[in-house]
Design a protein around this motif. Sequence first.
Motif, PDB file in Angstrom:
ATOM      1  N   TRP A   1       9.000  16.452   4.336  1.00 22.52           N
ATOM      2  CA  TRP A   1       7.773  16.582   3.571  1.00 22.52           C
ATOM      3  C   TRP A   1       7.093  15.243   3.345  1.00 22.52           C
ATOM      4  CZ3 TRP A   1       4.879  20.654   2.207  1.00 22.52           C
ATOM      5  CH2 TRP A   1       5.422  21.918   2.444  1.00 22.52           C
ATOM      6  N   LEU A   2       7.856  14.167   3.249  1.00 25.01           N
ATOM      7  CA  LEU A   2       7.240  12.840   3.103  1.00 25.01           C
ATOM      8  C   LEU A   2       6.474  12.458   4.364  1.00 25.01           C
ATOM      9  CD1 LEU A   2      10.007  10.796   1.234  1.00 25.01           C
ATOM     10  CD2 LEU A   2       7.807  11.583   0.342  1.00 25.01           C
ATOM     11  N   SER A   3       6.990  12.863   5.521  1.00 27.56           N
ATOM     12  CA  SER A   3       6.258  12.606   6.763  1.00 27.56           C
ATOM     13  C   SER A   3       4.916  13.338   6.762  1.00 27.56           C
ATOM     14  CB  SER A   3       7.093  13.041   7.967  1.00 27.56           C
ATOM     15  OG  SER A   3       8.298  12.334   8.029  1.00 27.56           O
ATOM     16  N   LEU A   4       4.942  14.590   6.295  1.00 27.22           N
ATOM     17  CA  LEU A   4       3.699  15.357   6.220  1.00 27.22           C
ATOM     18  C   LEU A   4       2.746  14.748   5.187  1.00 27.22           C
ATOM     19  CD1 LEU A   4       1.932  17.857   6.801  1.00 27.22           C
ATOM     20  CD2 LEU A   4       3.231  19.055   5.032  1.00 27.22           C
ATOM     21  N   LEU A   5       3.259  14.394   4.017  1.00 29.94           N
ATOM     22  CA  LEU A   5       2.412  13.833   2.962  1.00 29.94           C
ATOM     23  C   LEU A   5       1.844  12.487   3.363  1.00 29.94           C
ATOM     24  CD1 LEU A   5       4.608  14.811  -0.122  1.00 29.94           C
ATOM     25  CD2 LEU A   5       2.393  15.789   0.526  1.00 29.94           C
ATOM     26  N   MET A   6       2.605  11.719   4.146  1.00 31.39           N
ATOM     27  CA  MET A   6       2.086  10.448   4.626  1.00 31.39           C
ATOM     28  C   MET A   6       0.882  10.660   5.533  1.00 31.39           C
ATOM     29  SD  MET A   6       4.124   7.297   6.459  1.00 31.39           S
ATOM     30  CE  MET A   6       4.472   8.203   7.968  1.00 31.39           C
TER      31      MET A   6
ATOM     32  N   ASN B   1       0.830  -1.199   0.000  1.00 35.54           N
ATOM     33  CA  ASN B   1       0.000   0.000   0.000  1.00 35.54           C
ATOM     34  C   ASN B   1       0.863   1.248   0.000  1.00 35.54           C
ATOM     35  OD1 ASN B   1       0.596   0.788   2.837  1.00 35.54           O
ATOM     36  ND2 ASN B   1      -0.483  -1.116   3.306  1.00 35.54           N
ATOM     37  N   CYS B   2       0.224   2.380  -0.164  1.00 36.83           N
ATOM     38  CA  CYS B   2       0.930   3.654  -0.304  1.00 36.83           C
ATOM     39  C   CYS B   2       1.699   4.031   0.956  1.00 36.83           C
ATOM     40  CB  CYS B   2      -0.087   4.744  -0.661  1.00 36.83           C
ATOM     41  SG  CYS B   2       0.614   6.390  -0.822  1.00 36.83           S
ATOM     42  N   ILE B   3       1.119   3.798   2.131  1.00 35.35           N
ATOM     43  CA  ILE B   3       1.760   4.183   3.385  1.00 35.35           C
ATOM     44  C   ILE B   3       3.090   3.459   3.550  1.00 35.35           C
ATOM     45  CG2 ILE B   3       1.561   4.161   5.902  1.00 35.35           C
ATOM     46  CD1 ILE B   3      -0.157   6.258   4.537  1.00 35.35           C
TER      47      ILE B   3
END
Length: 305
Positions: A65-70, A4-6
């Motif tokens: 930013w990946l943490s935020l987008l997640m 999955n995406c996460i």
Amino acid sequence: MRTNCINILMAGIAACDSIIMTWMVKNDVTDYLEDECRPPSNFFVVLLEVVASGIQDILRRSSAWLSLLMALVRFLAIKNALNSKFDFLSLPIFGVKVILGAVGMSALTTLFYWCRVRIVEVEPWRAPVSCGIFPAGSTVPHYTQLIVPMFFMDAAQALKVFNVIDGALKIVPTGIFPILTFLLVQNLRSASKSRQKVFIAKGASQEENSHKTDQTTKLVILMAITYMTAEGPLAIIYLIQGFATGPLELLDMCQDLNNVLSLFVALNTVTHFLICLAVSSQYQKTVKNLFSCGRRLKIDMLSQK
């Protein structure tokens, strides 16, 4: 893990953190091994160091930013769980696109400053008299990094602008994270209450799936909290360094705080693994399979005999 995406975004954050930490260790080892009898690096090594420094800067910002987008992807997935138009949010390929987009945008910011770096040859390095391993009077070409003027800005002005942009790009996620975390908690509670009414009719299998969903959301929330604690104060320091014009003592204090707060960034990187291991059952299974591969191989060989 690539289901999955996460999980894909978690892998992207892990890759960024691993490269960043490797670069930090490399710098510490280089400083420790520094010796006056050691000649300077050649042009190719200096070029690699410039490129590696730029990549480290890109990935450091991308990890935030990946943490935020997640967290954002998780919130939208839960919010629109019954809307088939948002099914793409859970697809692994969407996670890959998010990672490429975050790295690409971060690269644009890095290029603003690092494209000004030039490698120039300076006065040749001469071996000290105390170094008996070199012939008397021998020299070695010496290369160094130089910041050239561009866009009508000198090196100091460019660095200030870069610090302001970099600090803003770090402080924005820090401000958005509490909002997303609150919304995730609210959605988690609402979804739990709704599922409790359905469990009586659906059975245990549905309850097990919902438990996995809750664990994924908790994982995202925990990683958001650790990021806010580690990167938030550092982003403020970057902004102060960008806007401050004096006194010199203030800039020196900011630099000292920058060095101290970088330790929290390293601790944040370590906690990502522990959080994933504690919350994600898929992560636990993958780690178990990884470290038991030798034992499984031995069992397979014995079974073949």
